[in-house]
Scaffold this motif. Sequence first.
Motif, PDB file in Angstrom:
ATOM      1  N   ARG A 157      -0.336  -0.803   9.204  1.00 36.52           N
ATOM      2  CA  ARG A 157      -0.100  -1.178   7.804  1.00 36.52           C
ATOM      3  C   ARG A 157       1.301  -0.854   7.301  1.00 36.52           C
ATOM      4  NH1 ARG A 157      -5.100   2.249   5.909  1.00 36.52           N
ATOM      5  NH2 ARG A 157      -3.909   3.561   7.350  1.00 36.52           N
ATOM      6  N   GLN A 190       7.132   1.600  10.072  1.00 34.25           N
ATOM      7  CA  GLN A 190       6.669   2.114  11.359  1.00 34.25           C
ATOM      8  C   GLN A 190       6.360   0.978  12.345  1.00 34.25           C
ATOM      9  OE1 GLN A 190       3.498   4.926  10.530  1.00 34.25           O
ATOM     10  NE2 GLN A 190       4.905   6.345   9.538  1.00 34.25           N
ATOM     11  N   SER A 232     -13.675   5.520  21.068  1.00 36.22           N
ATOM     12  CA  SER A 232     -14.734   6.207  20.332  1.00 36.22           C
ATOM     13  C   SER A 232     -14.262   7.638  20.064  1.00 36.22           C
ATOM     14  CB  SER A 232     -16.041   6.158  21.119  1.00 36.22           C
ATOM     15  OG  SER A 232     -17.088   6.788  20.407  1.00 36.22           O
ATOM     16  N   SER A 233     -15.150   8.618  20.215  1.00 37.83           N
ATOM     17  CA  SER A 233     -14.790  10.013  19.929  1.00 37.83           C
ATOM     18  C   SER A 233     -15.892  10.925  20.446  1.00 37.83           C
ATOM     19  CB  SER A 233     -14.649  10.221  18.418  1.00 37.83           C
ATOM     20  OG  SER A 233     -14.592  11.604  18.110  1.00 37.83           O
ATOM     21  N   VAL A 263      -6.758  -3.729   9.223  1.00 37.61           N
ATOM     22  CA  VAL A 263      -7.970  -4.105   9.964  1.00 37.61           C
ATOM     23  C   VAL A 263      -9.176  -4.188   9.015  1.00 37.61           C
ATOM     24  CG1 VAL A 263      -9.581  -3.261  11.745  1.00 37.61           C
ATOM     25  CG2 VAL A 263      -7.125  -3.284  12.185  1.00 37.61           C
TER      26      VAL A 263
HETATM   27  N1  LIG Z   1      -6.667  12.278  16.936  1.00 40.58           N
HETATM   28  C1  LIG Z   1      -7.855  12.764  17.328  1.00 40.58           C
HETATM   29  O1  LIG Z   1      -8.092  13.984  17.371  1.00 40.58           O
HETATM   30  C2  LIG Z   1      -8.943  11.816  17.759  1.00 40.58           C
HETATM   31  C3  LIG Z   1     -10.083  12.345  18.377  1.00 40.58           C
HETATM   32  C4  LIG Z   1     -11.096  11.482  18.770  1.00 40.58           C
HETATM   33  C5  LIG Z   1     -10.973  10.135  18.552  1.00 40.58           C
HETATM   34  N2  LIG Z   1      -9.846   9.654  17.932  1.00 40.58           N
HETATM   35  C6  LIG Z   1      -9.771   8.211  17.712  1.00 40.58           C
HETATM   36  O2  LIG Z   1      -8.572   7.708  18.284  1.00 40.58           O
HETATM   37  C7  LIG Z   1      -8.109   6.592  17.507  1.00 40.58           C
HETATM   38  C8  LIG Z   1      -6.680   6.837  17.066  1.00 40.58           C
HETATM   39  O3  LIG Z   1      -6.636   8.033  16.321  1.00 40.58           O
HETATM   40  P1  LIG Z   1      -5.263   8.730  15.933  1.00 40.58           P
HETATM   41  O4  LIG Z   1      -5.589  10.138  15.629  1.00 40.58           O
HETATM   42  O5  LIG Z   1      -4.220   8.386  16.915  1.00 40.58           O
HETATM   43  O6  LIG Z   1      -4.953   7.993  14.542  1.00 40.58           O
HETATM   44  P2  LIG Z   1      -3.657   8.039  13.638  1.00 40.58           P
HETATM   45  O7  LIG Z   1      -2.696   9.059  14.140  1.00 40.58           O
HETATM   46  O8  LIG Z   1      -4.175   8.149  12.269  1.00 40.58           O
HETATM   47  O9  LIG Z   1      -3.010   6.609  13.915  1.00 40.58           O
HETATM   48  C9  LIG Z   1      -3.701   5.501  13.559  1.00 40.58           C
HETATM   49  C10 LIG Z   1      -2.860   4.242  13.806  1.00 40.58           C
HETATM   50  O10 LIG Z   1      -3.630   3.175  13.310  1.00 40.58           O
HETATM   51  C11 LIG Z   1      -2.973   2.569  12.186  1.00 40.58           C
HETATM   52  N3  LIG Z   1      -4.002   2.269  11.212  1.00 40.58           N
HETATM   53  C12 LIG Z   1      -4.823   3.134  10.563  1.00 40.58           C
HETATM   54  N4  LIG Z   1      -5.662   2.476   9.773  1.00 40.58           N
HETATM   55  C13 LIG Z   1      -5.378   1.155   9.928  1.00 40.58           C
HETATM   56  C14 LIG Z   1      -5.911  -0.046   9.379  1.00 40.58           C
HETATM   57  N5  LIG Z   1      -6.909  -0.019   8.482  1.00 40.58           N
HETATM   58  N6  LIG Z   1      -5.389  -1.228   9.772  1.00 40.58           N
HETATM   59  C15 LIG Z   1      -4.381  -1.270  10.665  1.00 40.58           C
HETATM   60  N7  LIG Z   1      -3.830  -0.171  11.220  1.00 40.58           N
HETATM   61  C16 LIG Z   1      -4.321   1.029  10.843  1.00 40.58           C
HETATM   62  C17 LIG Z   1      -1.948   3.607  11.723  1.00 40.58           C
HETATM   63  O11 LIG Z   1      -0.839   3.025  11.064  1.00 40.58           O
HETATM   64  P3  LIG Z   1      -0.878   2.739   9.462  1.00 40.58           P
HETATM   65  O12 LIG Z   1      -1.425   3.971   8.812  1.00 40.58           O
HETATM   66  O13 LIG Z   1       0.535   2.420   9.121  1.00 40.58           O
HETATM   67  O14 LIG Z   1      -1.795   1.565   9.274  1.00 40.58           O
HETATM   68  C18 LIG Z   1      -1.547   4.217  13.064  1.00 40.58           C
HETATM   69  O15 LIG Z   1      -0.662   3.350  13.741  1.00 40.58           O
HETATM   70  C19 LIG Z   1      -9.107   6.447  16.362  1.00 40.58           C
HETATM   71  O16 LIG Z   1     -10.102   5.514  16.698  1.00 40.58           O
HETATM   72  C20 LIG Z   1      -9.716   7.836  16.254  1.00 40.58           C
HETATM   73  O17 LIG Z   1     -10.983   7.821  15.669  1.00 40.58           O
HETATM   74  C21 LIG Z   1      -8.836  10.447  17.533  1.00 40.58           C
END
Ligand SMILES: NC(=O)c1ccc[n+]([C@@H]2O[C@H](COP(=O)([O-])OP(=O)(O)OC[C@H]3O[C@@H](n4cnc5c(N)ncnc54)[C@H](OP(=O)(O)O)[C@@H]3O)[C@@H](O)[C@H]2O)c1
Length: 253
Positions: free
Chosen positions: A39, A43, A138-139, A65
């Motif tokens: 979004r 970035q 997933s997670s 999304v």
């Molecule tokens: N980090 C963890 O500890 C962890 C653990 C288990 C699972 N996961 C899973 O891994 C995945 C990635 O997590 P992350 O921690 O890397 O997330 P993140 O750091 O919050 O990054 C999310 C990415 O997705 C984009 N994004 C978020 N909401 C969006 C939307 N509605 N439409 C389009 N783009 C969107 C963000 O950019 P913008 O905000 O600019 O849109 C960013 O590029 C997720 O499915 C999460 O549930 C993460």
Amino acid sequence: MDLQLNGKKAIVTGASRGIGRAVADLLAREGADIAFCARNAAQVAETEAALKGAGVEAAGAICDVADGAAYRSWLGEAVTTLGGVDIFVANVSAGGGMEGEASWVANFEVDVMGTVRGAEAVITPMAEGGGGSIVVISSIAALETFAAPQAYNAMKAALLTYAKQLGQAAAAAGIRVNAVSPGPILCKGGFWEDAQNSMPEQYQAVAAAHPAGRLGTPEEVAACVAFLASPAAGWVTGTNLIVDGGFTKRVQF
Ligand SMILES: NC(=O)c1ccc[n+]([C@@H]2O[C@H](COP(=O)([O-])OP(=O)(O)OC[C@H]3O[C@@H](n4cnc5c(N)ncnc54)[C@H](OP(=O)(O)O)[C@@H]3O)[C@@H](O)[C@H]2O)c1
């Protein structure tokens, strides 16, 4: 090992930061062209330039999304821009939240329908191109009691069932479908980095619950996603790869 990703065409949702960005970076370094969305415009632009720096084609789009119509439209454009699609990584999540029904709606729309709409958009062009790979993020929150009863955990669990059954249905078309379930991952600007500063005791307790005493990195998750996305994992479908450094304690049979 050659992952045979050179020249592949990959769509990654949410690739400007965190795990999605690490996946896009790695796929690009392995020679795959990338279409991605997020979004934040700045970035998206920075990510697109960095991916192109790896010598591949990269197309970033500003797309939420949660907006089903805009998302479907972008998915179609992404397939056209890439000239097909071999890999789809459904990475975006609405995150955890305790906002009542609003959280359930958000996690359904973004986590579940973001994955379903993406899969529906890529299945036909992927099959026409001879097959491919879908990786659903997933997670571990789907696998064990985690934090609190909330939409995030339940919707991540729904994705595992969907991925498994889609893998069965799509196999005849040469399409593999797998899930990756990360444990707590320390991402720059992400939830756990914030927790490190805002609730250091809880953060340390989570780190200590890992046998290695630390959280995982986005790169450690990306390596697993790239493997499952690649032809090197050609006989792997319907699995859920837990990438948590031993954070979860259950035995996987
Ligand atoms: N980090 C963890 O500890 C962890 C653990 C288990 C699972 N996961 C899973 O891994 C995945 C990635 O997590 P992350 O921690 O890397 O997330 P993140 O750091 O919050 O990054 C999310 C990415 O997705 C984009 N994004 C978020 N909401 C969006 C939307 N509605 N439409 C389009 N783009 C969107 C963000 O950019 P913008 O905000 O600019 O849109 C960013 O590029 C997720 O499915 C999460 O549930 C993460």
